[in-house]
Design a protein around this motif. Structure first.
Motif, PDB file in Angstrom:
ATOM      1  N   LYS A   1     -16.521  35.647   1.119  1.00  0.00           N
ATOM      2  CA  LYS A   1     -16.416  36.017  -0.288  1.00  0.00           C
ATOM      3  C   LYS A   1     -15.982  37.480  -0.336  1.00  0.00           C
ATOM      4  N   TYR A   2     -14.856  37.731  -1.011  1.00  0.00           N
ATOM      5  CA  TYR A   2     -14.310  39.084  -1.108  1.00  0.00           C
ATOM      6  C   TYR A   2     -14.453  39.590  -2.539  1.00  0.00           C
ATOM      7  N   TYR A   3     -14.819  40.855  -2.665  1.00  0.00           N
ATOM      8  CA  TYR A   3     -14.986  41.473  -3.976  1.00  0.00           C
ATOM      9  C   TYR A   3     -13.912  42.516  -4.246  1.00  0.00           C
ATOM     10  N   GLU A   4     -12.907  42.555  -3.393  1.00  0.00           N
ATOM     11  CA  GLU A   4     -11.720  43.369  -3.611  1.00  0.00           C
ATOM     12  C   GLU A   4     -10.533  42.585  -3.089  1.00  0.00           C
ATOM     13  N   GLN A   5      -9.364  42.894  -3.591  1.00  0.00           N
ATOM     14  CA  GLN A   5      -8.154  42.173  -3.202  1.00  0.00           C
ATOM     15  C   GLN A   5      -7.783  42.490  -1.751  1.00  0.00           C
ATOM     16  N   VAL A   6      -7.714  41.459  -0.924  1.00  0.00           N
ATOM     17  CA  VAL A   6      -7.272  41.588   0.458  1.00  0.00           C
ATOM     18  C   VAL A   6      -6.282  40.450   0.705  1.00  0.00           C
ATOM     19  N   GLU A   7      -5.100  40.803   1.208  1.00  0.00           N
ATOM     20  CA  GLU A   7      -4.082  39.788   1.463  1.00  0.00           C
ATOM     21  C   GLU A   7      -4.600  38.745   2.445  1.00  0.00           C
ATOM     22  N   LEU A   8      -4.132  37.518   2.278  1.00  0.00           N
ATOM     23  CA  LEU A   8      -4.604  36.413   3.119  1.00  0.00           C
ATOM     24  C   LEU A   8      -4.385  36.679   4.603  1.00  0.00           C
ATOM     25  N   GLY A   9      -3.226  37.210   4.967  1.00  0.00           N
ATOM     26  CA  GLY A   9      -2.937  37.505   6.371  1.00  0.00           C
ATOM     27  C   GLY A   9      -3.869  38.556   6.944  1.00  0.00           C
ATOM     28  N   LYS A  10      -4.214  39.537   6.122  1.00  0.00           N
ATOM     29  CA  LYS A  10      -5.111  40.604   6.575  1.00  0.00           C
ATOM     30  C   LYS A  10      -6.558  40.131   6.646  1.00  0.00           C
ATOM     31  N   ARG A  11      -6.906  39.133   5.821  1.00  0.00           N
ATOM     32  CA  ARG A  11      -8.270  38.601   5.849  1.00  0.00           C
ATOM     33  C   ARG A  11      -8.599  38.004   7.213  1.00  0.00           C
ATOM     34  N   ALA A  12      -7.671  37.229   7.745  1.00  0.00           N
ATOM     35  CA  ALA A  12      -7.905  36.581   9.043  1.00  0.00           C
ATOM     36  C   ALA A  12      -8.118  37.626  10.134  1.00  0.00           C
ATOM     37  N   ALA A  13      -7.286  38.662  10.131  1.00  0.00           N
ATOM     38  CA  ALA A  13      -7.420  39.721  11.137  1.00  0.00           C
ATOM     39  C   ALA A  13      -8.721  40.493  10.935  1.00  0.00           C
ATOM     40  N   LEU A  14      -9.053  40.796   9.688  1.00  0.00           N
ATOM     41  CA  LEU A  14     -10.288  41.517   9.375  1.00  0.00           C
ATOM     42  C   LEU A  14     -11.495  40.704   9.821  1.00  0.00           C
ATOM     43  N   GLU A  15     -11.524  39.422   9.481  1.00  0.00           N
ATOM     44  CA  GLU A  15     -12.641  38.568   9.858  1.00  0.00           C
ATOM     45  C   GLU A  15     -12.769  38.461  11.375  1.00  0.00           C
TER      46      GLU A  15
END
Length: 144
Positions: A18-32
């Motif tokens: 669950k994200y509470y700020e805008q994060v691009e989908l591609g960056k989400r995978a790397a961040l996670e």
């Protein structure tokens, strides 16, 4: 402010995000992947607060699940640590001993619980009965 919440198992599979700020989908995978790898690699004796890029990470392990919360610099780590515990207690109360399967098969209900507790990255409710009230009302409507 809370930026994101992740729930992952020991194999690194994300069960809830669950994200509470805008994060691009591609960056989400790397961040996670980075966040999970960093938290899973830590030993139990180490502190549950980690600095990662622009975030402070607060994580807590429950059986085979890790709950990781990304917060801003000015957020209190201990209050978030207790929020995570409160979240798990609410899940336990609703599911009667929550498990990874409960989360996987009732993801919508887990999101409702999370939405009752956190709004736009800020904690708005911690009372277990008030958090569960809308969900129990939905369950009662579904039964009738």
């Amino acid at each position: 402010m809370i930026k994101f919440i992740l729930m992952v198992n020991k194999q690194g599979q994300t069960r809830l995000s669950k994200y509470y700020e805008q994060v691009e989908l591609g960056k989400r995978a790397a961040l996670e992947a980075d966040v999970v790898r960093g938290c899973l690699a830590r030993r139990k004796e180490e502190c549950s607060f980690v600095e990662y890029k622009d975030y402070k990470l607060v994580y807590r392990q429950y059986a085979a699940l890790f709950i990781v919360v990304g917060i801003t610099e000015n957020e209190n780590e201990l209050s978030i640590y207790e929020l995570v515990h409160n979240f798990v207690e609410v899940l336990d109360k609703y599911f009667s001993r929550v498990s990874e399967l409960d989360i996987m098969f009732s993801l919508d209900k887990v999101h409702i619980i999370l939405d009752e507790m956190i709004l736009n990255g800020h904690i708005v409710e911690t009372n277990k009965n008030r958090i569960l009230a809308p969900l129990l009302a939905l369950d009662k409507m579904a039964e009738s």
